[in-house]
Scaffold this active site. Structure first.
Site, PDB file in Angstrom:
ATOM      1  N   ASP A   1      -1.284  -0.694   5.882  1.00  0.00           N
ATOM      2  CA  ASP A   1      -0.879  -0.797   4.475  1.00  0.00           C
ATOM      3  C   ASP A   1       0.570  -1.278   4.480  1.00  0.00           C
ATOM      4  O   ASP A   1       1.461  -0.505   4.803  1.00  0.00           O
ATOM      5  CB  ASP A   1      -1.006   0.568   3.794  1.00  0.00           C
ATOM      6  CG  ASP A   1      -0.426   0.583   2.391  1.00  0.00           C
ATOM      7  OD1 ASP A   1      -0.137  -0.477   1.847  1.00  0.00           O
ATOM      8  OD2 ASP A   1      -0.243   1.701   1.851  1.00  0.00           O
TER       9      ASP A   1
ATOM     10  N   GLU B   1       7.299  -2.270  -2.503  1.00  0.00           N
ATOM     11  CA  GLU B   1       6.121  -1.712  -3.169  1.00  0.00           C
ATOM     12  C   GLU B   1       5.998  -0.221  -2.922  1.00  0.00           C
ATOM     13  O   GLU B   1       5.624   0.540  -3.821  1.00  0.00           O
ATOM     14  CB  GLU B   1       4.860  -2.439  -2.663  1.00  0.00           C
ATOM     15  CG  GLU B   1       3.614  -2.193  -3.505  1.00  0.00           C
ATOM     16  CD  GLU B   1       2.852  -0.933  -3.141  1.00  0.00           C
ATOM     17  OE1 GLU B   1       2.009  -0.507  -3.931  1.00  0.00           O
ATOM     18  OE2 GLU B   1       3.113  -0.341  -2.061  1.00  0.00           O
TER      19      GLU B   1
HETATM   20 ZN   LIG Z   1       0.153  -0.756  -0.024  1.00  0.00          ZN
END
Ligand SMILES: [Zn+2]
Length: 352
Positions: free
Chosen positions: A193, A227
């Site tokens: 991620d 993010e």
């Molecule tokens: Zn992410």
């Protein structure tokens, strides 16, 4: 798509290779220069125009064959990490989290403290009383910011010995990624991620450029850098964007439709439903191109798509990505999910 299996295998190999390089480049939120530099070199090699936003995100653009609203695809290079909060008299380092994760997920991890002068010092994340032969607390104590420390690999540690190495409050602590590609095709690593998303995006750009094809509509590839701390794509979305497709991990787990072998198409996350027509279009692209996909709902999830809309961008949004097990923990996906994601991106770009 009628692509020969050998081509698909080569595409997957290169995507995994890129992913391996990316996870070994530390790029925690707020300190992503090295990963952005890596992407710039790749884009230079492909002769794809790119520029940085003021805040340091990277935007690459490829002109389309037809006029019309542009499409922007995002993926984030920033990852979870920690930072030096304070240093004890005995030289143990107390930490603060960068991004959201349970401290139990980093216990036992080898790590590197990066000082402001660029010096690196190795260490291990541990519960503060880690020895089973010295304390019984290690079995049951709560793992939180007060009880977790970094033991630096320094002889005769003390506050002054650690300070003499240049280690200071605010230094980043990078966790070892522990990347591994198994014989069965699983990719295990921290930071999948969203470096898996970045690698898939880059794979699609690369195959388009190398086949000398162009997207139907002008496309922008927005590599965001914050993010994990909640404001990645809040600014810098290119002018003319009509659709914004975030490429970020699919949430695998009990009760989830996503798996590690497919591209996930998100119908709804914590911030609400995604654009219905765009979602249906993505599902149709998977069906037409025989790409394994799962439509899913993510219960505790936000992405750059939501950030962009909240920031006031009038864009239609979607979210796709490889299914990732044990997210923000010891993550795992499979080569097939990476391939499926790269294929869906390519189909969405429509480089006929
Ligand atoms: Zn992410």
């Amino acid at each position: 798509m009628n692509t020969p299996p050998s081509d698909l295998s080569a595409l997957t190999d290169r995507t995994v290779e890129t992913l391996s390089k990316l996870v070994h480049i530390p790029s925690p939120a707020g300190h992503t220069e090295a990963a952005i530099g890596f992407l710039e070199k790749e884009l230079d090699r492909l002769k794809v125009h790119h520029q940085r936003t003021v805040r340091g995100a990277l935007v690459a653009s490829i002109p389309g064959r037809e006029a019309g609203p542009h499409r922007t695809l995002t993926a984030h290079v920033d990852t979870l990490a920690a930072m030096v909060k304070s240093i004890d008299k005995d030289g143990l380092v107390r930490l603060t989290q960068v991004g959201g994760f349970a401290l139990s997920t980093i216990e036992g991890e080898y790590c590197t403290v990066e000082t402001t002068s660029g010096r690196t010092v190795r260490g291990t994340v541990l519960y503060e009383k880690p020895s089973a032969h010295v304390s019984k607390e290690v079995e049951s104590a709560k793992r939180d910011a007060e009880s977790m420390v970094v033991r630096l690999d320094v002889e005769s540690p003390s506050e002054s010995a650690v300070a003499a190495l240049g280690v200071a409050v605010g230094d980043y602590i990078h966790f070892d990624p522990r990347f591994e590609l198994t014989d069965s095709g699983f990719v295990k690593s921290r930071h999948l991620d969203d470096k898996a998303g970045v690698a898939c995006l880059l794979a699609a750009v690369r195959s388009m450029v190398e086949k000398d094809t162009r997207p139907r509509r002008t496309c922008h590839f927005f590599f965001s850098t914050s993010e994990e701390v909640g404001f990645g794509a809040s600014a810098g979305i290119p002018e003319g964007t009509g659709q914004l497709l975030a490429v970020d991990m699919g949430a695998v787990g009990k009760g989830q439709a996503s798996d590690e072998y497919s591209v996930s198409i998100c119908a709804k996350d914590s911030t609400g439903p995604f654009d219905f027509r765009l979602r249906q279009h993505l599902v149709e692209l998977c069906r037409a191109n025989e790409i394994p996909c799962k439509v899913d709902v993510y219960p505790f999830y936000g992405s750059d798509a939501a950030v962009a809309v909240r920031a006031g961008h009038d864009v239609v949004t979607g979210l796709i990505g490889p299914g990732i097990d044990a997210s923000h923990n010891l993550e795992r996906t499979h080569r097939r999910a990476l391939l499926a994601t790269a294929q869906l991106i390519t189909a969405y770009l429509d480089p006929a």
